[in-house]
Write a protein that holds these residues in place. Sequence first.
Motif, PDB file in Angstrom:
ATOM      1  N   GLU A   1       0.823  -1.209   0.000  1.00  0.00           N
ATOM      2  CA  GLU A   1       0.000   0.000   0.000  1.00  0.00           C
ATOM      3  C   GLU A   1       0.860   1.263   0.000  1.00  0.00           C
ATOM      4  N   SER A   2       1.985   1.253   0.693  1.00  0.00           N
ATOM      5  CA  SER A   2       2.863   2.432   0.663  1.00  0.00           C
ATOM      6  C   SER A   2       3.448   2.654  -0.725  1.00  0.00           C
ATOM      7  N   VAL A   3       3.822   1.565  -1.397  1.00  0.00           N
ATOM      8  CA  VAL A   3       4.326   1.697  -2.767  1.00  0.00           C
ATOM      9  C   VAL A   3       3.220   2.179  -3.700  1.00  0.00           C
ATOM     10  N   THR A   4       2.003   1.684  -3.463  1.00  0.00           N
ATOM     11  CA  THR A   4       0.875   2.079  -4.311  1.00  0.00           C
ATOM     12  C   THR A   4       0.585   3.566  -4.184  1.00  0.00           C
ATOM     13  N   ARG A   5       0.708   4.093  -2.973  1.00  0.00           N
ATOM     14  CA  ARG A   5       0.487   5.540  -2.810  1.00  0.00           C
ATOM     15  C   ARG A   5       1.514   6.346  -3.607  1.00  0.00           C
ATOM     16  N   ILE A   6       2.756   5.898  -3.617  1.00  0.00           N
ATOM     17  CA  ILE A   6       3.780   6.602  -4.407  1.00  0.00           C
ATOM     18  C   ILE A   6       3.461   6.520  -5.896  1.00  0.00           C
ATOM     19  N   VAL A   7       3.017   5.324  -6.336  1.00  0.00           N
ATOM     20  CA  VAL A   7       2.686   5.153  -7.752  1.00  0.00           C
ATOM     21  C   VAL A   7       1.531   6.060  -8.153  1.00  0.00           C
ATOM     22  N   LYS A   8       0.490   6.125  -7.304  1.00  0.00           N
ATOM     23  CA  LYS A   8      -0.652   6.978  -7.634  1.00  0.00           C
ATOM     24  C   LYS A   8      -0.245   8.445  -7.698  1.00  0.00           C
ATOM     25  N   ALA A   9       0.642   8.859  -6.809  1.00  0.00           N
ATOM     26  CA  ALA A   9       1.110  10.249  -6.856  1.00  0.00           C
ATOM     27  C   ALA A   9       1.868  10.526  -8.152  1.00  0.00           C
ATOM     28  N   ARG A  10       2.669   9.580  -8.581  1.00  0.00           N
ATOM     29  CA  ARG A  10       3.406   9.775  -9.839  1.00  0.00           C
ATOM     30  C   ARG A  10       2.469   9.765 -11.029  1.00  0.00           C
ATOM     31  N   VAL A  11       1.456   8.893 -10.990  1.00  0.00           N
ATOM     32  CA  VAL A  11       0.494   8.869 -12.100  1.00  0.00           C
ATOM     33  C   VAL A  11      -0.270  10.184 -12.154  1.00  0.00           C
ATOM     34  N   LYS A  12      -0.642  10.700 -10.985  1.00  0.00           N
ATOM     35  CA  LYS A  12      -1.396  11.945 -10.928  1.00  0.00           C
ATOM     36  C   LYS A  12      -0.574  13.127 -11.435  1.00  0.00           C
TER      37      LYS A  12
ATOM     38  N   GLU B   1       4.163  11.565 -14.060  1.00  0.00           N
ATOM     39  CA  GLU B   1       5.492  10.978 -14.137  1.00  0.00           C
ATOM     40  C   GLU B   1       5.455   9.492 -14.490  1.00  0.00           C
ATOM     41  N   ALA B   2       4.276   8.829 -14.331  1.00  0.00           N
ATOM     42  CA  ALA B   2       4.159   7.403 -14.619  1.00  0.00           C
ATOM     43  C   ALA B   2       2.859   7.159 -15.359  1.00  0.00           C
ATOM     44  N   PRO B   3       2.818   6.129 -16.204  1.00  0.00           N
ATOM     45  CA  PRO B   3       1.580   5.852 -16.946  1.00  0.00           C
ATOM     46  C   PRO B   3       0.494   5.276 -16.026  1.00  0.00           C
ATOM     47  N   GLN B   4      -0.751   5.321 -16.516  1.00  0.00           N
ATOM     48  CA  GLN B   4      -1.886   4.819 -15.742  1.00  0.00           C
ATOM     49  C   GLN B   4      -1.769   3.321 -15.468  1.00  0.00           C
ATOM     50  N   PHE B   5      -1.093   2.610 -16.333  1.00  0.00           N
ATOM     51  CA  PHE B   5      -0.962   1.164 -16.188  1.00  0.00           C
ATOM     52  C   PHE B   5      -0.205   0.805 -14.903  1.00  0.00           C
ATOM     53  N   GLU B   6       0.732   1.661 -14.478  1.00  0.00           N
ATOM     54  CA  GLU B   6       1.462   1.409 -13.238  1.00  0.00           C
ATOM     55  C   GLU B   6       0.517   1.411 -12.047  1.00  0.00           C
ATOM     56  N   SER B   7      -0.446   2.305 -12.049  1.00  0.00           N
ATOM     57  CA  SER B   7      -1.416   2.348 -10.963  1.00  0.00           C
ATOM     58  C   SER B   7      -2.277   1.093 -10.940  1.00  0.00           C
ATOM     59  N   ILE B   8      -2.644   0.596 -12.120  1.00  0.00           N
ATOM     60  CA  ILE B   8      -3.456  -0.627 -12.180  1.00  0.00           C
ATOM     61  C   ILE B   8      -2.674  -1.819 -11.632  1.00  0.00           C
ATOM     62  N   LYS B   9      -1.400  -1.928 -12.012  1.00  0.00           N
ATOM     63  CA  LYS B   9      -0.583  -3.014 -11.490  1.00  0.00           C
ATOM     64  C   LYS B   9      -0.443  -2.933  -9.970  1.00  0.00           C
ATOM     65  N   ALA B  10      -0.307  -1.729  -9.459  1.00  0.00           N
ATOM     66  CA  ALA B  10      -0.192  -1.569  -8.010  1.00  0.00           C
ATOM     67  C   ALA B  10      -1.478  -1.974  -7.300  1.00  0.00           C
ATOM     68  N   GLU B  11      -2.631  -1.635  -7.876  1.00  0.00           N
ATOM     69  CA  GLU B  11      -3.905  -2.028  -7.271  1.00  0.00           C
ATOM     70  C   GLU B  11      -4.075  -3.541  -7.270  1.00  0.00           C
ATOM     71  N   VAL B  12      -3.616  -4.177  -8.349  1.00  0.00           N
ATOM     72  CA  VAL B  12      -3.685  -5.646  -8.401  1.00  0.00           C
ATOM     73  C   VAL B  12      -2.846  -6.258  -7.281  1.00  0.00           C
ATOM     74  N   GLU B  13      -1.668  -5.714  -7.054  1.00  0.00           N
ATOM     75  CA  GLU B  13      -0.823  -6.221  -5.974  1.00  0.00           C
ATOM     76  C   GLU B  13      -1.469  -6.022  -4.607  1.00  0.00           C
ATOM     77  N   VAL B  14      -2.179  -4.899  -4.446  1.00  0.00           N
ATOM     78  CA  VAL B  14      -2.885  -4.660  -3.183  1.00  0.00           C
ATOM     79  C   VAL B  14      -3.980  -5.706  -2.978  1.00  0.00           C
ATOM     80  N   LEU B  15      -4.718  -6.001  -4.044  1.00  0.00           N
ATOM     81  CA  LEU B  15      -5.767  -7.021  -3.930  1.00  0.00           C
ATOM     82  C   LEU B  15      -5.176  -8.386  -3.580  1.00  0.00           C
TER      83      LEU B  15
END
Length: 451
Positions: free
Chosen positions: A197-208, A211-225
């Motif tokens: 979840e901490s990594v996912t928050r960083i990814v979402k901030a970068r996507v927002k 700095e990172a594509p939307q696909f990175e956020s989707i991969k992070a959410e999958v890992e959270v699930l």
Amino acid sequence: MSSRHDRPDGETDILLVLIGVLYMTIRAVLSLIGLGAALYAAAIPASLGFALEPAPAAYSLDSILDLALARNPAVSSAEGTIDQQRGHQTAAGAYPNPTVTGYMGYGEVRDTGRANIRESLDREKLTEYNVTIGQPLEWPAMRKARQGVADAGLATANAGMSETRLHLTTQVKVAFYDLLLAQRDAALAQQNLDTVESVTRIVKARVKSGEAPQFESIKAEVEVLKAKQQLARADNAVRINRAVVDTMTGGALGPTYVIQGDFMGLSKEVHLDGLIVRMGTQHPSIQRLLKSVEQSDWKIEFERQSRVPSVTVNGSYWREIGREAVQGGLSIPMPLWYRREGEIAASLGAKRHHEAELLRTRNELARAIFQHYQDARTTAELIDVFDKGLLKQAQEALRLAQFSFQQGASSLLDVFDAQRVQRQIQMDYAHARYELSVSLAHLERAVGGTL
């Protein structure tokens, strides 16, 4: 001159009024603040009493063992067997009861052989009776053999109680380590979820920020699930193993409790030869079977001595018309046709069975000692590999991957790979310690006592 002096006085009055209003306003504000603080202070205990629940009771391995040995039905069953054998011992020491037989009736002489029957009629009518008392006298050797059977049976039951406690102790220890491993897995799953979840928050901030594509956020959410599913399975395993331990204590622990303790470690002073010697001298199963063989010997002796008949001493008193007598005699059964050949053969067969069971048990316990000892040594060597650097290396690799990801030098996949490797190593380490503890628990059962 007067007009000049009047002006300052008016301004002074206005100033005093403003000061008074400000003072009253400050007092009102302070009153409101004090009232709010009082209401908040009064509301805190109620809110805490409603929100906070009492902490669940924590039990150590020793306390759970005490509860299991006191309340488990297996121990009660063994105690019942001991009480039963004590009853047999009391019966074996008792003497046989005497037999009292009595008859009574009315008698009359029909033919007296006298001339004047009418004159002697009253004397030829009488109430007749007889009383016989018989006391069996046991053959002393048979009585001694019967008591030997009962004494050996009680000793067998006592050894069976020790055997039951040994097996129950092993079962409780294994169940305790199962629950402890489940708790460790749940803690690791929670730790993994927090990291993801901490990594996912960083990814979402970068996507927002772009700095990172939307696909990175989707991969992070999958890992959270995935991490949440692993945590749910771990929590379910904790609940199941908690119910198992509670069942072994007869429901003394309740549904909500926690355990505290650690896994066992292998001492360097434990040697294979010494364990086998201890098994032969102290194991309850060996002691129980030795007493069973002894009981079979006494049973054979009892059946052989039973061929000698027991004597019954009889004494009787007779009162009849024209006769009064006191008699004594002996009653001896004659073993002419059957001399308990079947019972002797059955007792010999039971002894052979117990001797074979004793030999089989010794061989199986020796094999179990060798197997669990080798398993424990192998697992202990594996644990040394983890302790000497593998755990630290995996943790350091994860830290570097997270730091590189925060600096933008590594990808999200690198962080998740390092996270999975680190968690897998921690789980393997916990499972290795669990397997060592279970092997030592089985080794203690094979030896017949603590190491």
